[in-house]
Design an enzyme around this catalytic site. Structure first.
Site, short mmCIF file in Angstrom:
data_model
loop_
_atom_site.label_atom_id
_atom_site.label_comp_id
_atom_site.label_asym_id
_atom_site.label_seq_id
_atom_site.Cartn_x
_atom_site.Cartn_y
_atom_site.Cartn_z
N THR A 403 0.88 -1.19 0.00
CA THR A 403 0.00 0.00 0.00
C THR A 403 0.91 1.23 0.00
OG1 THR A 403 -1.69 -1.23 1.17
CG2 THR A 403 -1.93 1.16 1.27
N ASN A 423 -3.67 -4.00 -1.88
CA ASN A 423 -3.78 -4.82 -0.69
C ASN A 423 -2.50 -5.59 -0.38
OD1 ASN A 423 -4.98 -5.67 1.66
ND2 ASN A 423 -5.97 -7.42 0.74
O1 DON Z 1 -7.67 -1.15 2.88
C1 DON Z 1 -7.08 -1.82 3.72
O2 DON Z 1 -7.33 -1.78 4.90
C2 DON Z 1 -5.94 -2.71 3.27
N1 DON Z 1 -6.19 -3.17 1.94
C3 DON Z 1 -4.66 -1.93 3.34
C4 DON Z 1 -3.49 -2.80 3.07
C5 DON Z 1 -2.22 -2.30 3.57
O3 DON Z 1 -2.11 -1.19 4.04
C6 DON Z 1 -1.07 -3.23 3.52
N2 DON Z 1 0.10 -2.65 4.09
N3 DON Z 1 0.83 -3.10 4.86
#
Ligand code: DON
Length: 590
Positions: A403, A423
């Site tokens: 992300t 994701n």
């Molecule tokens: O929207 C969300 O909560 C997740 N898809 C975010 C993923 C994320 O931040 C991964 N990072 N470590």
């Protein structure tokens, strides 16, 4: 003073130098025992806080500042600013650029949120997150015996949501930008076509998921059928062509262009999971930011399906606890209060969190004074009694660094805060032939079944159940703070899955309440609790200060907080940018 409790900090640090290793009956007796001890004053350790690091990860300017997770993405922002672009053009350029530069973290086949604040024009919250395809129902992810198929929702072609990044960035840039799309996409196109040297974090990500990549993806991220290595040149020709088609056909390319046709064609081999009608129905949502007054500023954050509301509850709970005399004080007391605020906020998230188009998220209640007072009274009873034990829950969040976040501000206070994602690391680890697009695996952000944890160990309820066209609950919480006169104070956000809201909390707490400088606030050891698993996660530097024996009422786990914070703050006429020292990026500006 509102925060006098916190200002006692330095005296109370001393207490923890001589912490005894005796298990105490209750928190109160534990604290009383320790309040008697005296030691030399000290300060908590900094993580990665060296001057050398600070020289790289902090920058001061006066006209314009951007903080991202890749130097070339920040550079793209500077280039567009110098070309006469505004903060929205800068955001668009950096967004397209980072899609090329961090393909393991985000990309055109991902989704995100953005808060845009232009003091003379208004404020907006944009939701361009992935939506479940029409075919996405929970039966898709159920084994014949009725159990949830957690693999299918996490990996491969059925873990993919209909992406929104391209539609979102184009819409925002069209509404508020000054330059042409060709101009703002130029840096990204250059990075895709001419390539860039692979850095360690990207090389490691490629090596990690290499065995799961489909052949198309191995062609792009491999050389001689082995993973591309650090220092080698990564050229993304198909992605360049996709970007070029977007400059020609704009949003149409993402509805009925060659790109979407190629994706639908790819999915013909997979049950038509994503189809032409999914592209046609995709809508970017434009709404009002969620606004509250906190810690001396007006805070605008992203409403549901983001977790901004739970960040607000967390901050309000801590504020209320600070007013009550009954709570334990000192560093342990402070940690207990913050932990309990986090626990309640993530409990709320697991019960109510979801897409407001499909479920009622009681935002007003969760941020009302009466609710905060009731919850604090409950916490108070529990903490003062000292009689509680962690709920045993072995599910732990899996390691996942990806992300991305972009924070931009200019001297007039115009600002954009945007978090974008595919994701997990390289999302679904699948590439659509001929497009250079890495598919997201955002369906895993839905709750596959009540109480079954996702990649980040998070659980959810029916409110976040899968339904066609629905948006999965997200932890991403882009945020902007302003002064009472409307001038922007700070732009903040982070990647880091479930740890996103707590990273923003930790940084704002250190910066606004504890009055540390911005770099220290970002690099300070963090604490995290997400309700389930019922574990208190502490950065390893805190081990010396909080050995497990000193927090007997928690199940403590030491490990690096995953979230990387990107922030720009205005102090007088200075714009200070900090990119988290855990990351690869830099702030740039002048
Ligand atoms: O929207 C969300 O909560 C997740 N898809 C975010 C993923 C994320 O931040 C991964 N990072 N470590």
């Amino acid at each position: 003073m509102r925060f006098s409790f916190f200002r006692k900090r330095s005296v109370l640090f001393a207490i923890f130098i001589q912490l005894s290793f005796v298990r105490c009956e209750s928190i109160q007796s534990f604290l009383e025992a320790n309040v008697k001890s005296n030691g030399n004053e000290t300060t908590l350790p900094q993580i990665q806080g060296s001057q050398e690091k600070r020289d790289r990860y902090e920058l001061i300017g006066r006209e314009f500042m951007i903080a991202t997770d890749h130097p070339l993405a920040s550079q793209a922002g500077v280039e567009i600013w110098k070309k006469g672009g505004n903060v929205v053009d800068v955001f668009a350029a950096a967004s397209f650029a980072i899609s090329v530069l961090r393909p393991h973290s985000t990309g055109l086949f991902g989704g995100g949120f953005a808060i845009v604040y232009l003091p003379k024009k208004g404020k907006w919250a944009y939701d361009f997150r992935e939506r479940s395809p029409k075919k996405g129902t929970s039966s898709y992810y159920t084994n014949p015996d009725g159990s949830p198929n957690t693999d299918k929702i996490l990996k491969g072609v059925y873990s993919v949501g209909v992406p929104g990044n391209v539609q979102g960035i184009l819409k925002i840039q069209k509404q508020h930008g000054k330059l042409s799309l060709v101009d703002v996409m130029a840096p990204a196109m250059r990075y895709a076509k001419n390539g860039y040297a692979v850095y360690a974090d990207l090389a490691n990500a490629v090596a990690k998921v290499w065995p799961n990549m489909n052949p198309e993806m191995k062609k792009v991220f491999g050389i001689d059928n082995r993973p591309i290595r650090e220092g080698e040149l990564l050229i993304q020709n198909d992605l360049f062509q996709t970007l070029e088609r977007i400059t020609e056909n704009e949003e149409k390319e993402w509805v009925e262009g060659e790109t979407t046709k190629l994706v639908s064609l790819f999915y013909q081999n997979f049950d038509g999971f994503i189809r032409d009608e999914d592209w046609k129905e995709y809508q970017v949502r434009e709404t009002e930011p969620l606004i509250t007054n906190l810690w001396g500023y007006q805070m605008m954050t992203m409403p549901p399906p983001s977790s901004g509301v739970h960040l607000v509850t967390m901050m309000q709970l801590v504020t209320e606890m600070a007013k009550r005399k009954s709570f334990p004080t000192g560093l342990v007391g402070e940690t207990i209060q913050i932990t309990e605020a986090m626990r309640v906020s993530y409990r709320d998230r697991s019960v109510f969190g979801g897409d407001p188009k499909f479920t009622e998220v009681p935002v007003s209640k969760l941020t009302s004074q009466s609710y905060i007072q009731e919850e604090v009274s409950e916490i108070e009873k529990k903490v003062v009694s000292g009689n509680w034990k962690p709920i045993s829950n072995p599910a732990q969040p899996k390691d996942s660094y990806n992300t991305t976040h972009i924070s931009v501000m200019d001297k007039e206070g115009n600002a954009v805060s945007s978090t974008q994602s595919i994701n997990g690391i390289f999302g679904a680890v699948q590439m659509v032939p001929g497009t250079g697009l890495v598919l997201n695996n955002t369906m895993d952000d839905f709750s596959i079944a009540p109480g079954v944890p996702n990649l980040y160990g998070l659980v959810g309820s029916k409110a976040n159940a899968i339904m066609p066209g629905k948006t999965p609950l997200s932890s991403m919480s882009p945020t902007i703070l302003t002064e009472a006169n409307g001038m922007t104070k700070l732009v903040i956000g982070a990647p880091g899955g479930s740890q996103i809201p707590t990273s923003i909390f930790n940084v704002l707490y250190h910066y606004l309440v504890q009055k540390r400088n911005l770099y220290e606030s970002v690099s300070f050891p963090r604490i995290h609790h997400q309700f389930l698993p019922d574990t208190l996660f502490l950065d390893p530097e805190l081990k010396g200060y909080f050995p497990e024996t000193e927090l007997p009422f928690y199940q403590v786990q030491y490990g690096r907080h995953r979230a990387k914070v990107f922030v720009v703050s205005k102090e007088g006429d200075k714009l200070i940018g900090v990119s988290d020292p855990k990351g690869e990026g830099v702030p740039l500006g002048f």
